[in-house]
Design an enzyme around this catalytic site. Structure first.
Site, PDB file in Angstrom:
ATOM      1  N   ARG A   7       3.331  -7.816  -3.150  1.00 47.12           N
ATOM      2  CA  ARG A   7       3.840  -9.181  -2.962  1.00 47.12           C
ATOM      3  C   ARG A   7       2.801 -10.075  -2.297  1.00 47.12           C
ATOM      4  O   ARG A   7       2.670 -11.248  -2.625  1.00 47.12           O
ATOM      5  CB  ARG A   7       5.119  -9.141  -2.116  1.00 47.12           C
ATOM      6  CG  ARG A   7       6.384  -8.950  -2.938  1.00 47.12           C
ATOM      7  CD  ARG A   7       7.569  -8.665  -2.076  1.00 47.12           C
ATOM      8  NE  ARG A   7       7.563  -7.281  -1.607  1.00 47.12           N
ATOM      9  CZ  ARG A   7       8.388  -6.805  -0.698  1.00 47.12           C
ATOM     10  NH1 ARG A   7       9.268  -7.620  -0.135  1.00 47.12           N
ATOM     11  NH2 ARG A   7       8.338  -5.545  -0.332  1.00 47.12           N
ATOM     12  N   ASN A  63       6.192   6.760  -6.675  1.00 46.64           N
ATOM     13  CA  ASN A  63       5.210   5.747  -7.078  1.00 46.64           C
ATOM     14  C   ASN A  63       4.538   6.054  -8.410  1.00 46.64           C
ATOM     15  O   ASN A  63       3.880   5.177  -8.991  1.00 46.64           O
ATOM     16  CB  ASN A  63       4.141   5.569  -5.998  1.00 46.64           C
ATOM     17  CG  ASN A  63       4.634   4.832  -4.774  1.00 46.64           C
ATOM     18  OD1 ASN A  63       4.081   4.968  -3.687  1.00 46.64           O
ATOM     19  ND2 ASN A  63       5.700   4.045  -4.925  1.00 46.64           N
ATOM     20  N   ASP A 122       4.588  -1.439   3.468  1.00 43.43           N
ATOM     21  CA  ASP A 122       5.138  -2.086   2.282  1.00 43.43           C
ATOM     22  C   ASP A 122       4.711  -3.552   2.218  1.00 43.43           C
ATOM     23  O   ASP A 122       4.507  -4.191   3.246  1.00 43.43           O
ATOM     24  CB  ASP A 122       6.669  -1.977   2.306  1.00 43.43           C
ATOM     25  CG  ASP A 122       7.301  -2.273   0.968  1.00 43.43           C
ATOM     26  OD1 ASP A 122       6.589  -2.200  -0.066  1.00 43.43           O
ATOM     27  OD2 ASP A 122       8.499  -2.590   0.940  1.00 43.43           O
ATOM     28  N   ARG A 165       5.092   3.657 -11.408  1.00 44.99           N
ATOM     29  CA  ARG A 165       4.409   2.374 -11.574  1.00 44.99           C
ATOM     30  C   ARG A 165       3.497   2.421 -12.807  1.00 44.99           C
ATOM     31  O   ARG A 165       3.309   3.472 -13.407  1.00 44.99           O
ATOM     32  CB  ARG A 165       3.612   2.042 -10.309  1.00 44.99           C
ATOM     33  CG  ARG A 165       4.504   1.884  -9.084  1.00 44.99           C
ATOM     34  CD  ARG A 165       3.730   1.434  -7.872  1.00 44.99           C
ATOM     35  NE  ARG A 165       4.617   1.260  -6.717  1.00 44.99           N
ATOM     36  CZ  ARG A 165       4.228   0.773  -5.544  1.00 44.99           C
ATOM     37  NH1 ARG A 165       2.963   0.404  -5.361  1.00 44.99           N
ATOM     38  NH2 ARG A 165       5.090   0.642  -4.562  1.00 44.99           N
TER      39      ARG A 165
END
Length: 248
Positions: free
Chosen positions: A30, A74, A26, A77
């Site tokens: 970011r 996912n 993960d 997304r």
């Protein structure tokens, strides 16, 4: 469950380490955002990190490595990110197949392949076949995988066997269902690592990790290093694992 900080030290790394490590990779998005780049830039950086971790496994006694590449959730997304990830998976498999095989890694994929495109499925099949005889490390890639989805699919297969008379309902116990899971040929993970500071398991290996040890670390996946991986595995060796029993 506990958090691990880089300041932790290991007094004695000679204890037995984990045989099977599973990683929730993960923090790619970011990591990219922090650098002013699109999320896919982070995913590409994260893919490069996988090779270093795989190559570290034999040196520290890890026989099985399972990585969470793409979850059943996912798909929520953006279309751009999902399409980019699928392209990345195809490119990664094509690019890394030879080096993984030369290194001696045996590669398996778990998850539901129904939503994956035909080219990606073909590449997955080819890589599994190419590496089937390898023994240096068992690399399992969870692609379009969700723990609840896996259990549901396993239950469907089990129910069909009951309906076909191949299995009697009275014989079904907690040793039966694992034989129908995607991971039926793998031992349960000893250690599950999640990067990026999030402290949740996100529907990953729900049945298999019932007695796994967990490490939630702040490091974003593209920054995860060989040294940190080694340190976490050494830390595992210091734990007292009783599996519900009492130490004598």
């Amino acid at each position: 469950m506990r958090r691990y900080s880089k300041e932790n030290t290991i007094a004695d790394a000679s204890h037995t380490g984990p045989r099977h490590v599973a990683i929730i990779m993960d923090g790619n998005g970011r990591w990219a955002t922090q650098r002013g780049r699109p999320r896919l830039f982070g995913h590409h950086a994260g893919a490069r990190r996988v090779r270093e971790v795989v190559e570290t496994c034999p040196d520290i006694g890890v026989e099985y490595l399972t990585i969470f590449a793409f979850s059943t959730e996912n798909w929520k997304r953006t279309q751009v990110e999902v399409a980019g990830l699928m392209s990345l998976f195809r490119r990664y498999i094509s690019k890394e197949a030879r080096s993984l095989n030369q290194f001696g890694a045996r590669v398996r994929f778990i998850g539901d392949r129904v939503r994956l495109d035909a080219k990606l499925i073909a590449l997955m099949d080819e890589l599994e076949t190419l590496t089937a005889g390898n023994t240096s490390v068992n690399l399992t890639i969870a692609l379009n995988y969700g723990g609840r989805d896996e259990v549901a699919r396993a239950t469907q297969r089990l129910a069909r066997d009951v309906a076909d008379g191949k299995l009697h309902p009275d014989t079904v116990d907690e040793e039966t269902l694992p034989k129908y899971l995607d991971t039926y040929v793998l031992p349960d993970p000893d250690l599950v690592i999640r990067t990026s500071g999030e402290a949740r398991i996100s529907n990953f290996l729900l049945w298999q990790s019932a007695y796994s040890e967990y490490e939630f670390i702040d490091t974003l996946w593209p920054d995860f290093s060989r040294e940190e991986f080694t340190r976490l595995c050494a830390s595992y060796g210091m734990r007292d694992r009783r599996f519900g029993g009492v130490k004598k």
